[in-house]
Write an enzyme that holds these catalytic residues in place. Structure first.
Site, PDB file in Angstrom:
ATOM      1  N   GLY A  18      36.306  28.658  27.733  1.00 47.04           N
ATOM      2  CA  GLY A  18      36.068  28.368  29.147  1.00 47.04           C
ATOM      3  C   GLY A  18      36.251  29.617  29.991  1.00 47.04           C
ATOM      4  N   GLU A  19      36.725  29.430  31.219  1.00 46.82           N
ATOM      5  CA  GLU A  19      36.967  30.499  32.189  1.00 46.82           C
ATOM      6  C   GLU A  19      35.688  31.078  32.778  1.00 46.82           C
ATOM      7  OE1 GLU A  19      39.503  33.584  30.663  1.00 46.82           O
ATOM      8  OE2 GLU A  19      41.037  32.177  29.956  1.00 46.82           O
TER       9      GLU A  19
END
EC number: 2.4.2.21
Length: 353
Positions: free
Chosen positions: A318-319
């Site tokens: 993610g991120e």
């Protein structure tokens, strides 16, 4: 709902005449037809969005939306919720994975607090868009009210509006941070598709078999308790989602309304894109799938929106990391359209006859 409805009304088709022109140039280039694979239709899609054959994605930004989740109390994650605000600070200080990969792609990273259970300093250089300090536990009550769901979407729209007002934005990547947020994301695609959570639910940060089985039960319980309406995206978001997921949906809607291409990252970012798609299918013309993660539900999201992921690197972070890496491929796509010469330009006669 007024801001949301007005934004949806502003979403128009890209320049299809320019797309046709781009496809013709690609067909005329001095190389075998179709030999650069999916970079070809991507370059034409970008040309249609930007209205030119010579697209330059100079100003890139990844917006990482953060929020906490009440469902974490059900033991669905390896990490405690205290990690969420710690990671927000890491993003701001430039030390996280997304910061490193974004720098390699020539992109900047900004964080948006949609629902972190922490009081950040007002001076912290983030988008302060907190709806509430974390969602409710959806095994007990809806994750949020309908008004809160709309507020989270509008927050994402407002972020794009602010970025456009303050300067040029050529492309947006969406990212996320929120301990436990693969659970609401898997619940969202289950609600829309009707597919069993056991087929859709993955291991998130690397949970073991026992925690995975519990995670599936938690999602099944939320679906059975709330019976979200698959024909009402705001209902699905409010009953099962996260504030950062609503913000991610708003980013996609806002980008499409401003004719800005947007690259979604992993399963959480794509859950936000899916909410946007169910609200306004026209966003599909502006949306790119940065990659396919190892999360099982991610594939079903891509298939529902008819998206072909640019990469498959077995990411599960993610991120915005997958979006940041994909930026480099999109840059390459713009160059193949603009810079590869046609047969006519290099005076090669009857090359494909």
């Amino acid at each position: 709902m007024e801001q949301l409805e007005k934004t949806i009304e502003r979403i128009e088709k890209p320049d299809m005449a320019m797309k046709k022109k781009a496809m013709q140039r690609l067909a005329d280039q001095a190389r075998p037809a179709g030999s650069l694979g999916i970079l070809e239709p991507i370059s034409a899609q970008l040309a249609a969005i930007k209205g030119t054959l010579d697209v330059h994605l100079t100003e890139k930004i990844v917006i990482t939306c953060a929020g906490d989740h009440g469902v974490v109390k059900e033991g669905v994650s390896l990490f405690p919720p205290e990690v969420t605000p710690q990671m927000v600070e890491n993003f701001v200080n430039g030390g996280a994975s997304i910061n490193v990969l974004a720098r390699q792609s020539g992109a900047r990273v900004m964080v948006a607090d949609l629902g972190v259970n922490f009081d950040f300093s007002p001076e912290m250089p983030i988008f302060h868009k907190k709806v509430r300090k974390g969602t409710s536990n959806f095994t007990k009550t809806p994750a949020m009210t309908r008004d809160e769901a709309v507020k989270s979407i509008n927050a994402g729209i407002s972020i794009v509006d602010e970025l456009v007002k303050n300067g040029n934005v050529d492309i947006i990547g969406t990212g996320d941070m929120g301990i436990g947020n693969t659970t609401p994301s898997s619940a969202i695609i289950a609600a829309f598709s009707g597919i069993s959570p056991s087929e859709l639910t993955g291991r998130g940060t690397g949970i073991n078999d026992a925690i995975l089985a519990n995670k599936i039960r938690v999602i099944e319980k939320g679906l059975e308790l709330h019976r979200p309406d698959p024909n009402d995206a705001v209902d699905v978001l409010s009953k099962l989602g996260g504030f950062e997921i609503g913000g991610l949906a708003g980013l996609v809607l806002g980008a499409a309304a401003h004719k800005i291409p947007v690259v979604c990252d992993g399963i959480i970012s794509t859950a936000g894109a899916l909410i946007a798609f169910e609200l306004a299918p026209g966003i599909r013309d502006y949306l790119f799938a940065g990659h396919r993660s190892v999360e099982k539900g991610h594939r079903f999201m891509h298939e529902r929106m008819d998206l072909v992921p640019l990469l498959d690197l077995q990411f599960r972070l993610g991120e915005g990391t997958g979006a940041a890496v994909a930026f480099q491929l999109l840059d390459a796509a713009t160059r193949i359209l603009a810079e590869i010469k046609t047969f006519e330009e290099v005076a090669i006669i009857n090359a494909q006859k």
